[in-house]
Design an enzyme around this catalytic site. Structure first.
Site, short mmCIF file in Angstrom:
data_model
loop_
_atom_site.label_atom_id
_atom_site.label_comp_id
_atom_site.label_asym_id
_atom_site.label_seq_id
_atom_site.Cartn_x
_atom_site.Cartn_y
_atom_site.Cartn_z
N MET A 45 -33.73 -101.46 -16.29
CA MET A 45 -35.05 -101.33 -16.92
C MET A 45 -35.48 -102.67 -17.52
O MET A 45 -36.39 -102.72 -18.35
CB MET A 45 -35.03 -100.25 -17.99
CG MET A 45 -34.69 -98.87 -17.41
SD MET A 45 -35.41 -97.51 -18.33
CE MET A 45 -34.63 -97.73 -19.92
N HIS B 142 -26.09 -106.65 -17.92
CA HIS B 142 -26.77 -106.57 -16.61
C HIS B 142 -26.25 -107.66 -15.68
O HIS B 142 -26.06 -107.45 -14.49
CB HIS B 142 -28.28 -106.76 -16.78
CG HIS B 142 -28.96 -105.70 -17.59
ND1 HIS B 142 -29.53 -105.95 -18.82
CD2 HIS B 142 -29.19 -104.39 -17.35
CE1 HIS B 142 -30.07 -104.84 -19.29
NE2 HIS B 142 -29.88 -103.88 -18.43
N GLN C 128 -37.81 -90.67 -17.68
CA GLN C 128 -36.57 -90.48 -18.44
C GLN C 128 -36.78 -90.63 -19.95
O GLN C 128 -35.84 -90.50 -20.72
CB GLN C 128 -35.46 -91.40 -17.94
CG GLN C 128 -35.64 -92.86 -18.28
CD GLN C 128 -34.61 -93.71 -17.55
OE1 GLN C 128 -34.65 -93.85 -16.34
NE2 GLN C 128 -33.67 -94.27 -18.29
N LYS D 121 -20.39 -98.57 -17.19
CA LYS D 121 -19.63 -97.51 -17.85
C LYS D 121 -20.19 -97.23 -19.25
O LYS D 121 -19.91 -96.21 -19.85
CB LYS D 121 -18.16 -97.93 -17.98
CG LYS D 121 -17.39 -97.89 -16.68
CD LYS D 121 -15.97 -98.33 -16.97
CE LYS D 121 -15.02 -97.96 -15.87
NZ LYS D 121 -13.63 -98.30 -16.25
N SER E 32 -30.22 -103.40 -24.32
CA SER E 32 -31.58 -103.92 -24.51
C SER E 32 -32.16 -103.43 -25.83
O SER E 32 -32.98 -104.10 -26.45
CB SER E 32 -32.49 -103.47 -23.36
OG SER E 32 -31.93 -103.85 -22.12
P1 AMP Z 1 -30.64 -100.30 -18.42
O1 AMP Z 1 -31.48 -101.49 -18.12
O2 AMP Z 1 -30.35 -100.09 -19.85
O3 AMP Z 1 -31.14 -99.05 -17.72
O4 AMP Z 1 -29.22 -100.60 -17.76
C1 AMP Z 1 -29.09 -100.93 -16.40
C2 AMP Z 1 -27.63 -100.87 -16.02
O5 AMP Z 1 -26.90 -101.80 -16.81
C3 AMP Z 1 -27.01 -99.48 -16.26
O6 AMP Z 1 -26.16 -99.17 -15.18
C4 AMP Z 1 -26.25 -99.70 -17.54
O7 AMP Z 1 -25.15 -98.82 -17.68
C5 AMP Z 1 -25.79 -101.13 -17.39
N1 AMP Z 1 -25.47 -101.71 -18.71
C6 AMP Z 1 -26.21 -101.67 -19.84
N2 AMP Z 1 -25.57 -102.27 -20.87
C7 AMP Z 1 -24.38 -102.68 -20.38
C8 AMP Z 1 -23.26 -103.36 -20.95
N3 AMP Z 1 -23.22 -103.73 -22.23
N4 AMP Z 1 -22.20 -103.63 -20.14
C9 AMP Z 1 -22.21 -103.26 -18.83
N5 AMP Z 1 -23.25 -102.62 -18.24
C10 AMP Z 1 -24.31 -102.33 -19.00
#
Ligand code: AMP
Length: 277
Positions: free
Chosen positions: A31, A38, A62, A149, A187
């Site tokens: 996102m 990321h 969502q 995870k 984020s």
């Molecule tokens: P988001 O942009 O928050 O939807 O996250 C995108 C992807 O990045 C999702 O698969 C999250 O689980 C992963 N993600 C977010 N924060 C972390 C983190 N601190 N470590 C590893 N992966 C992450």
């Protein structure tokens, strides 16, 4: 790196790549407001695939009524640079109108495991997540898709969806990236004031405490939860839970089959974290 804004344009570009023999596609859905977490997903994708696609889409379905859809951080320029420097081939930046129409078919999260924990505080959230992931996977048709995870319940439900719908993609879990002091990168951390940032450390401290107890062979999940809750005080705790890899509650911690999760509200920000035992 090419920036692509419509599903048709991306599908056509990826078809051309395949025609030129580039078959292995790694996909990282996000996102945006990209951070090192990321970046780790992108690096993993880069290592194992010929083509890397990152999507940035703040998925409206969502977010529940009253949540932070409007104020969710949007940093197009900075994100573009992160992707470019990380060796991304295609940055997919669709509009909501390119992804959703009216009165559509959608994916429904399982009745139990989609509505516990995160699904209790945010009912319907995972329906939106699964629907958008299904759409994105159908647009990109990746060989491998990378998920953190950190969002353990989301990862489990996506893995189940791929299995239940006989989809041809490998879901690759990626370990959580943390700040030096233990705070899991997110984020939403940008919403925290300096004081809240310190309070937020209680989540990773509670998980650390839980892990220490397991190391001391204290496996009773009720006992571990009580200790976690005392570390988390005075935060508003949504849940502190101990489940197996398929998210069924456990009475005792099982080696290589346990996830300990916590969600708490710090100021106005909902934060989650977990450890895998
Ligand atoms: P988001 O942009 O928050 O939807 O996250 C995108 C992807 O990045 C999702 O698969 C999250 O689980 C992963 N993600 C977010 N924060 C972390 C983190 N601190 N470590 C590893 N992966 C992450």
């Amino acid at each position: 790196m090419k920036i692509v804004r419509t599903p048709d344009a991306l599908k056509s570009a990826l078809r051309d790549e395949k025609r030129q023999g580039k078959e292995q596609v790694g996909f990282v859905p996000t996102m945006g407001a990209l951070h090192i977490g990321h970046k780790r997903l992108i690096q993993e994708a880069r290592r194992a695939n010929e083509i890397v696609v990152v999507s940035i889409f703040v998925n409206p379905t969502q977010f529940l009524e009253g949540e932070d859809l409007e104020k969710y951080p949007r940093r197009e320029e900075a994100d573009r640079k992160v992707c470019e420097l990380s060796g991304v081939d295609y940055l997919f930046y669709p509009d909501a109108t390119d992804i959703y129409g009216d009165d559509e078919v959608s994916v429904k999260a399982p009745n139990v495991r989609g509505y516990i924990l995160e699904g209790t505080s945010r009912p319907g959230h995972f329906d939106g997540v699964l629907t958008v992931v299904m759409k994105l996977l159908n647009i990109v048709r990746p060989t491998r898709a990378y998920f953190g995870k950190k969002d353990a319940q989301q990862l489990m439900l996506i893995t189940e969806m791929v299995k239940n719908f006989f989809m041809d993609v490998e879901v690759v879990p990626v370990a959580t990236v943390r700040e030096e002091d233990g705070l899991a990168l997110s984020s939403r951390n940008s919403y925290l004031s300096a004081r809240e940032r310190r309070e937020a450390l209680k989540l990773s401290l509670a998980l650390k405490r839980a892990t220490e107890l397991v190391m001391q062979n204290i496996l009773d999940t009720d006992k571990i939860r009580v200790e976690m809750l005392s570390v988390l005080e005075p935060l508003e705790v949504e849940y502190a839970a101990i489940v197996d890899r398929e998210f069924r509650p456990l009475r005792e911690v099982e080696a290589n089959n346990t996830i300990i999760l916590v969600e708490a509200v710090v100021g106005k920000t909902r934060l989650l974290d977990n450890v895998w035992i």
